[in-house]
Design a protein around this motif. Structure first.
Motif, PDB file in Angstrom:
ATOM      1  N   ALA A 291       0.956  -1.102   0.033  1.00 46.16           N
ATOM      2  CA  ALA A 291       0.031  -0.118   0.011  1.00 46.16           C
ATOM      3  C   ALA A 291       0.805   1.305   0.049  1.00 46.16           C
ATOM      4  CB  ALA A 291      -0.929  -0.073   1.243  1.00 46.16           C
ATOM      5  N   LEU A 292       2.167   1.052  -0.253  1.00 42.30           N
ATOM      6  CA  LEU A 292       2.934   2.313  -0.072  1.00 42.30           C
ATOM      7  C   LEU A 292       2.768   3.271  -1.035  1.00 42.30           C
ATOM      8  CD1 LEU A 292       5.142   3.821   1.531  1.00 42.30           C
ATOM      9  CD2 LEU A 292       6.868   2.711   0.175  1.00 42.30           C
ATOM     10  N   ASP A 293       2.660   2.984  -2.326  1.00 39.96           N
ATOM     11  CA  ASP A 293       2.346   3.776  -3.370  1.00 39.96           C
ATOM     12  C   ASP A 293       1.021   4.538  -3.162  1.00 39.96           C
ATOM     13  OD1 ASP A 293       4.574   4.036  -5.178  1.00 39.96           O
ATOM     14  OD2 ASP A 293       4.099   1.761  -5.478  1.00 39.96           O
ATOM     15  N   THR A 294      -0.007   4.001  -2.370  1.00 42.22           N
ATOM     16  CA  THR A 294      -1.392   4.263  -2.435  1.00 42.22           C
ATOM     17  C   THR A 294      -1.179   5.638  -1.298  1.00 42.22           C
ATOM     18  OG1 THR A 294      -2.240   2.256  -2.837  1.00 42.22           O
ATOM     19  CG2 THR A 294      -3.548   3.830  -1.550  1.00 42.22           C
ATOM     20  N   LEU A 295      -0.229   5.206  -0.366  1.00 41.01           N
ATOM     21  CA  LEU A 295      -0.070   6.301   0.734  1.00 41.01           C
ATOM     22  C   LEU A 295       0.774   7.456   0.322  1.00 41.01           C
ATOM     23  CD1 LEU A 295       0.799   3.672   3.695  1.00 41.01           C
ATOM     24  CD2 LEU A 295      -1.308   5.420   3.390  1.00 41.01           C
ATOM     25  N   ILE A 296       1.700   7.281  -0.582  1.00 42.50           N
ATOM     26  CA  ILE A 296       2.337   8.241  -1.431  1.00 42.50           C
ATOM     27  C   ILE A 296       1.346   9.200  -1.961  1.00 42.50           C
ATOM     28  CG2 ILE A 296       4.046   9.062  -3.076  1.00 42.50           C
ATOM     29  CD1 ILE A 296       5.635   6.531  -2.098  1.00 42.50           C
ATOM     30  N   LEU A 297       0.484   8.612  -2.606  1.00 43.05           N
ATOM     31  CA  LEU A 297      -0.596   9.538  -3.351  1.00 43.05           C
ATOM     32  C   LEU A 297      -1.667   9.926  -2.415  1.00 43.05           C
ATOM     33  CD1 LEU A 297      -2.037  10.326  -6.174  1.00 43.05           C
ATOM     34  CD2 LEU A 297      -3.333   8.364  -6.041  1.00 43.05           C
ATOM     35  N   ALA A 298      -1.679   9.243  -1.231  1.00 44.84           N
ATOM     36  CA  ALA A 298      -2.873   9.794  -0.195  1.00 44.84           C
ATOM     37  C   ALA A 298      -2.053  11.201   0.240  1.00 44.84           C
ATOM     38  CB  ALA A 298      -3.155   8.863   0.732  1.00 44.84           C
ATOM     39  N   ARG A 299      -0.887  10.833   0.606  1.00 44.04           N
ATOM     40  CA  ARG A 299       0.190  12.174   1.163  1.00 44.04           C
ATOM     41  C   ARG A 299      -0.060  13.331   0.151  1.00 44.04           C
ATOM     42  NH1 ARG A 299       1.922  13.901   5.933  1.00 44.04           N
ATOM     43  NH2 ARG A 299       0.656  15.305   5.103  1.00 44.04           N
ATOM     44  N   ALA A 300       0.208  12.898  -1.112  1.00 45.79           N
ATOM     45  CA  ALA A 300       0.050  13.855  -2.085  1.00 45.79           C
ATOM     46  C   ALA A 300      -1.278  14.869  -2.064  1.00 45.79           C
ATOM     47  CB  ALA A 300       0.295  13.372  -3.593  1.00 45.79           C
ATOM     48  N   THR A 301      -2.264  14.243  -1.934  1.00 44.49           N
ATOM     49  CA  THR A 301      -3.574  14.697  -2.013  1.00 44.49           C
ATOM     50  C   THR A 301      -3.664  15.704  -0.762  1.00 44.49           C
ATOM     51  OG1 THR A 301      -4.751  12.861  -0.973  1.00 44.49           O
ATOM     52  CG2 THR A 301      -4.506  12.830  -3.312  1.00 44.49           C
ATOM     53  N   THR A 302      -3.335  15.261   0.372  1.00 48.54           N
ATOM     54  CA  THR A 302      -3.456  16.221   1.460  1.00 48.54           C
ATOM     55  C   THR A 302      -2.735  17.368   1.090  1.00 48.54           C
ATOM     56  OG1 THR A 302      -1.194  15.355   2.721  1.00 48.54           O
ATOM     57  CG2 THR A 302      -3.289  14.045   3.112  1.00 48.54           C
ATOM     58  N   TYR A 303      -1.803  17.618   0.537  1.00 46.56           N
ATOM     59  CA  TYR A 303      -1.208  18.865   0.174  1.00 46.56           C
ATOM     60  C   TYR A 303      -2.276  19.734  -0.689  1.00 46.56           C
ATOM     61  CZ  TYR A 303       3.168  17.263   2.112  1.00 46.56           C
ATOM     62  OH  TYR A 303       4.207  16.704   3.159  1.00 46.56           O
TER      63      TYR A 303
END
Ligand code: PMP
Length: 774
Positions: A291-303
């Motif tokens: 799920a790491l890539d999903t979390l990277i994308l999730a992080r990106a959306t928070t910004y």
């Protein structure tokens, strides 16, 4: 990123400096220590030099955190440090202090102080990382991975310290209806970008929900491990700034760092080293690593969500200009990878197939991608994937989805007794009295039915019996139900029954039609049309039995009628011996605001009011409310019995719904909200070229949309409806050209939710018109 205060913040900075200075003695620091401004974000950070002892002092933005939240952050960091994790060391307030300082107005501000990490440099620089400039070595990433792993191992032991109170970075906090840092899609101005982001966010939410929150994937994390929040001094690494800490997925702390390097030429090496360092410290299940890539994308959306809330801020501008396009691309490849944009997820595809094989493929479904709801609450619906939707479409659950009072009333009655009306039973009489109490004096009898169709069928039958005539007048784009006699007079959707020889249609005048003449001409033409239709029925020997109209003219597209039209129409029908049936299936029970029934709202007194949809908040119950005289004329020679209608359980549904509407003042509220909505829709109409007019009244409203040439634009309406569903808001469209947006929420909707719908309409109209130029 931007660490300088923007010019507008200077006064805040002066005030923060003053607070910081006053706070010094409370932390045992000399009042004349040197204060140097370092940065301003959610907090203002100063360096304090007291002799040769340096500190970092934070003045928290007022209202950003509570004292409980700040003290929980400090205590968590203290516990980590006690466990040997290299995090910054907090300075305790001197005895009697709680870390708050009052300003001149007496408002208390939160302050904390940490020892300055001497000689250290940030691990990296966000902008440099993003631009791919030479960064830390892979060895450094490895070392960082070990430190973060060590922090998580300690955090797992510490858990949620007493008094824990923080936002959570779980599937809802990251990708739910109201994410911690705001909805990322708002930053995108292009419709297709918004769609990609919205779909990716849905996918992220689903995936994270499936990942779960077991101890091996989820716990108390730092949640802001950016290159600037890691300090390095030789081999020493220190983690600072726990301002965002809270529960979340462990790997979110790696995702935060990796996101900033995701376009860096050395990214693969950095990622590998970070993960190796990390997994050497903590055992991490494959499903979390996957799920790491999903979390990277999730992080990106928070910004993106963060930037959407801070328009004009320098960092927001950077995020919008440089980060947003990359995140949209990441989202696109995420969707490609996960197949989340396929027609329907597997489970829904299987259900669709079973549905087609049983109830058939022609039973209509809304939306390009059908929705599958599993629960509701007030104006909110939750789908099978856990997504929440704002329901601005459904008028049947008028007092809210899963209304507990109605559900309990029906359930209690079903637990006690449910029989038909051939036995004496109090509930149905109690309900009939209450229901008739909402009608004008002449309408004082009621037949109960199970649906709107049954109600209209019965009203026509009574009218035919009473008048001896068969001729019926309906409008030229209407729907009143699904029985044979109603199919014969249906003009608003496709049916195979031939249109009845005994039926004539009327065209309802709409003052918002661009080609319409002045009000008087329109009125005169419409009434002349009624005269012709009546004359034709009489000439053909059918006579005039009834005028059957929906008090809101919903299927017709909520026309704005010329004054005097309905009165003129009713007078003509009565003069020809016909009766008036007001179909209240759509307009009834307060929908149009201020009055219980649509015919009162539009100023006519019918012989029949036919009821359905909202009456039992979803329990099948309908009725024909009429006069004692008509009941006396029909019933002695027609024994009307309806097995399910009027049972005690149906009465419980109807009566509890009525009481909810009454006691919560929903009729008046629908009027007030309707006026508010009318103003806001009027504003949209004045700003958007493609909005011809704001339509409707009370809580049944919409916008009539046109193309660049001013013709009704059903395709644009469809686009707006689809655009809103991507924002998880339900509306629909009506009218002969399907060009009028149809918005009809449960009556329990509140003003902020209506604002959500109207703001989304505003965006959808902007992006649809801009994207297609249609
Ligand atoms: N009249 C109107 C105005 C309606 O909108 C409908 C349903 N859409 C009906 C009658 C028929 O009601 P039911 O589906 O309960 O038979």
């Amino acid at each position: 990123m931007n660490d300088q205060p923007s010019p507008g913040a200077v006064r805040d900075l002066d005030a923060a400096t003053e607070l910081a200075r006053r706070a010094l003695p409370l932390f045992g620091i000399a009042p004349d220590a040197r204060l140097t401004f370092i940065k301003q974000r959610e907090n203002v950070v100063f360096r304090v030099d007291d002799g040769d002892r340096p500190y970092a002092l934070r003045v928290h933005r007022h209202g950003h955190r509570s004292l409980a939240q700040m003290s929980c952050e400090v205590r968590h960091a203290v516990a980590l440090r006690a466990a040997g994790v290299p995090v910054s060391q907090f300075v305790e307030p001197v005895a009697g202090g709680d870390g708050t300082v009052a300003d001149a107005d007496g408002t208390r501000h939160l302050i904390d102080v940490q020892h300055w990490v001497a000689g250290a440099e940030p691990f990296g620089d966000t902008l440099a990382a993003w631009h791919g400039e030479p960064g830390p070595s892979p060895e450094r990433f490895h070392a960082l991975g070990e430190i973060v792993g060590g922090m998580h191992a300690a955090s797992r032991q510490i858990g949620r310290i007493p008094g824990f109170e923080r936002d959570a970075w779980h599937e809802d906090g990251l990708a739910g209806a109201t994410p911690v840092w705001g909805d990322a899609t708002r930053l995108a101005t292009r419709a297709d970008d918004r769609q990609v982001l919205a779909e990716a966010i849905s996918g992220i939410r689903r995936e994270l929900a499936a990942l779960g929150r077991d101890d091996d994937v989820y716990g108390v994390i730092h949640a802001d491990t950016t290159p600037e929040n890691v300090l390095v001094d030789g081999d020493e690494i220190t983690l600072i700034d726990f301002d965002d800490f809270g529960e979340g997925y462990w790997l979110f702390d790696l995702a935060t760092m990796l996101f900033w390097y995701v376009r860096h030429p050395e990214y693969p090496a950095f990622r590998k080293a970070l993960l190796e360092g990390y997994t050497a410290q903590v055992e991490t299940p494959t499903r979390a690593l996957d799920a790491l890539d999903t979390l990277i994308l999730a992080r990106a959306t928070t910004y993106l969500g963060w930037a959407a809330d801070r328009p004009g801020d320098e960092t927001s501008e950077f995020l919008e200009a440089e980060v947003l396009p990359v995140v949209v691309e990441l989202a696109r490849s995420y969707l490609d990878r996960s197949g989340a944009d396929a027609a329907a997820p597997d489970a829904d595809a299987a259900l669709l197939e079973r549905r087609g094989a049983t109830i058939g493929p022609y039973s209509p479904l809304f939306y390009n991608r059908p929705l599958h709801f599993v629960s509701g609450d007030g104006v909110w619906l939750t789908d099978v994937h856990g997504e929440r939707y704002l329901d601005a479409y459904n008028n049947v659950p008028s007092v809210g989805h899963a209304n507990p009072r109605v559900a309990d009333a029906i359930s209690a009655q079903l637990h006690k007794l449910n029989v038909h009306t051939r036995y004496l039973s109090e509930p149905i009489v109690d309900y009939a009295e209450a229901l008739l109490g909402t009608f004008g004096e002449t309408l004082d009898r009621v037949y109960f039915t199970n649906s709107g169709s049954e109600s209209n069928e019965l009203a026509l039958r009574i009218a035919r019996h009473r008048t001896g005539a068969t001729g019926i007048l309906v409008t030229d784009f209407s729907y009143h139900g699904n029985t044979i006699s109603l199919a014969q007079l249906t003009t608003g959707l496709e049916v195979s029954e031939p249109f009845g020889e005994h039926v004539r249609t009327l065209h309802v005048p709409d003052l918002d039609t661009p080609t319409a003449g002045d009000d008087e001409t329109l009125l005169a033409e419409a009434l002349a049309g009624a005269d012709t239709a009546i004359a034709e029925l009489q000439a053909a020997g059918h006579g005039v039995c009834a005028l059957l109209i929906d008090s809101s003219f919903s299927t017709e597209g909520l026309p704005r009628l010329p004054e005097g039209y309905l009165e003129g129409l009713v007078a003509r029908v009565r003069a020809a011996g016909g009766l008036i049936i007001a179909d209240e299936v759509q307009a009834g029970l307060g929908r149009l605001g201020d009055d219980w029934w649509g015919h009162d709202a539009v100023g006519i007194t019918p012989d029949f009011a036919t009821l359905g949809k909202p009456l039992g908040n979803g329990f099948p119950i309908g009725g024909v409310v009429t006069t004692a005289e008509l009941l006396e004329s029909f019933s002695p020679s027609n024994m009307y019995f309806n097995t399910f209608a009027g049972t005690p359980a149906a009465a419980a549904a109807g009566h509890s719904t009525l009481l909810e509407v009454e006691e919560r003042g929903l009729v008046g509220k629908a009027g007030d909200l309707g006026r508010y909505v009318g103003d806001r829709l009027g504003d949209l109409a004045s700003r958007h070229d493609r909005v011809l007019a704001s339509k409707g009244r009370g809580l049944f409203f919409g916008l009539s949309l046109v193309d660049a040439e001013g013709r009704p634009d059903g395709a644009l309406a469809k686009e707006v409806v689809e655009s809103l569903v991507r924002e998880r808001i339900l509306i629909s469209k009506i009218g002969p050209f399907d060009s009028v947006l149809k918005i009809r929420p449960p009556l329990v909707i509140e003003r902020p939710e209506l604002d959500t719908v109207i703001d989304a309409l505003d965006r959808a109209l902007t992006t649809s018109a801009a994207a297609g130029g249609r």
